[in-house]
Motif scaffolding. Structure first.
Motif, PDB file in Angstrom:
ATOM      1  N   LYS A  44       0.868  -1.176   0.000  1.00 20.12           N
ATOM      2  CA  LYS A  44       0.000   0.000   0.000  1.00 20.12           C
ATOM      3  C   LYS A  44       0.904   1.226   0.000  1.00 20.12           C
ATOM      4  CE  LYS A  44      -4.005   2.019   2.095  1.00 20.12           C
ATOM      5  NZ  LYS A  44      -5.070   1.929   1.164  1.00 20.12           N
ATOM      6  N   VAL A  45       0.588   2.188  -0.876  1.00 19.38           N
ATOM      7  CA  VAL A  45       1.320   3.443  -0.938  1.00 19.38           C
ATOM      8  C   VAL A  45       0.459   4.512  -0.268  1.00 19.38           C
ATOM      9  CG1 VAL A  45       2.351   5.195  -2.442  1.00 19.38           C
ATOM     10  CG2 VAL A  45       2.455   2.768  -3.084  1.00 19.38           C
ATOM     11  N   ILE A  46       1.030   5.176   0.737  1.00 16.82           N
ATOM     12  CA  ILE A  46       0.286   6.171   1.503  1.00 16.82           C
ATOM     13  C   ILE A  46       0.909   7.540   1.272  1.00 16.82           C
ATOM     14  CG2 ILE A  46      -0.431   6.893   3.808  1.00 16.82           C
ATOM     15  CD1 ILE A  46      -0.226   3.846   4.533  1.00 16.82           C
ATOM     16  N   GLU A  47       0.111   8.442   0.719  1.00 18.16           N
ATOM     17  CA  GLU A  47       0.567   9.802   0.454  1.00 18.16           C
ATOM     18  C   GLU A  47       0.665  10.568   1.774  1.00 18.16           C
ATOM     19  OE1 GLU A  47      -1.106  13.859  -1.642  1.00 18.16           O
ATOM     20  OE2 GLU A  47      -1.902  11.934  -2.291  1.00 18.16           O
ATOM     21  N   PRO A  48       1.747  11.339   1.962  1.00 14.93           N
ATOM     22  CA  PRO A  48       1.829  12.148   3.185  1.00 14.93           C
ATOM     23  C   PRO A  48       0.828  13.303   3.119  1.00 14.93           C
ATOM     24  CG  PRO A  48       3.716  12.575   1.765  1.00 14.93           C
ATOM     25  CD  PRO A  48       2.924  11.485   1.128  1.00 14.93           C
ATOM     26  N   ARG A  49      -0.151  13.276   3.979  1.00 13.78           N
ATOM     27  CA  ARG A  49      -1.160  14.349   4.023  1.00 13.78           C
ATOM     28  C   ARG A  49      -0.952  15.170   5.279  1.00 13.78           C
ATOM     29  NH1 ARG A  49      -6.093  13.005   0.575  1.00 13.78           N
ATOM     30  NH2 ARG A  49      -5.316  11.209  -0.576  1.00 13.78           N
ATOM     31  N   ASN A  50      -1.038  16.467   5.127  1.00  7.53           N
ATOM     32  CA  ASN A  50      -0.781  17.373   6.233  1.00  7.53           C
ATOM     33  C   ASN A  50      -1.676  17.073   7.431  1.00  7.53           C
ATOM     34  OD1 ASN A  50       0.568  19.506   7.469  1.00  7.53           O
ATOM     35  ND2 ASN A  50      -0.964  20.984   6.824  1.00  7.53           N
ATOM     36  N   ASN A  51      -1.078  17.102   8.614  1.00  6.46           N
ATOM     37  CA  ASN A  51      -1.799  16.921   9.867  1.00  6.46           C
ATOM     38  C   ASN A  51      -2.532  15.579   9.923  1.00  6.46           C
ATOM     39  OD1 ASN A  51      -2.519  17.780  12.444  1.00  6.46           O
ATOM     40  ND2 ASN A  51      -4.443  18.643  11.734  1.00  6.46           N
ATOM     41  N   SER A  52      -1.836  14.515   9.490  1.00  6.15           N
ATOM     42  CA  SER A  52      -2.438  13.177   9.540  1.00  6.15           C
ATOM     43  C   SER A  52      -1.467  12.218  10.210  1.00  6.15           C
ATOM     44  CB  SER A  52      -2.799  12.685   8.137  1.00  6.15           C
ATOM     45  OG  SER A  52      -1.628  12.449   7.379  1.00  6.15           O
ATOM     46  N   ILE A  53      -2.016  11.119  10.722  1.00  6.64           N
ATOM     47  CA  ILE A  53      -1.203  10.101  11.386  1.00  6.64           C
ATOM     48  C   ILE A  53      -1.565   8.733  10.826  1.00  6.64           C
ATOM     49  CG2 ILE A  53      -2.777   9.811  13.349  1.00  6.64           C
ATOM     50  CD1 ILE A  53      -0.181   9.552  15.101  1.00  6.64           C
TER      51      ILE A  53
END
Length: 95
Positions: A44-53
């Motif tokens: 799974k590829v997870i995009e870095p999204r602001n203010n997320s964990i």
């Protein structure tokens, strides 16, 4: 100490508007055989999204893809805090 890690977490934050590309987290489906880990073709590829964990099992093999920041300015890059939730004496604690 890595044997006591149960969960890994990564918190993403950056200045908006986003001035970088890349930095995705790739988490591989991982098979555990004794003390050996092997990654499968599923991931799974997870995009870095602001203010997320993101939380995932610590035994899963993973990597972070390269970050490109055309301005080369420190404040325009991608930032993270990461850590682990560990098992100690049969209980789960945050570290």
């Amino acid at each position: 100490m890595t044997a006591t890690r149960e969960m890994t977490y990564v918190y993403y934050f950056y200045q908006e508007p986003k001035s970088f590309s890349g930095g995705e987290l790739v988490i591989y489906e991982t098979k555990v055989e004794g003390n050996n880990l092997s990654k499968h073709n599923d991931f799974k590829v997870i995009e870095p999204r602001n203010n997320s964990i993101i939380f995932f099992p610590s035994r899963y093999l993973h990597e972070v893809l390269p970050v490109s920041c055309p301005t080369k300015a420190f404040e325009n890059s991608r930032f993270t805090f990461n850590g682990w939730i560990r098992r100690e004496d049969g209980s789960i604690i945050d570290n």
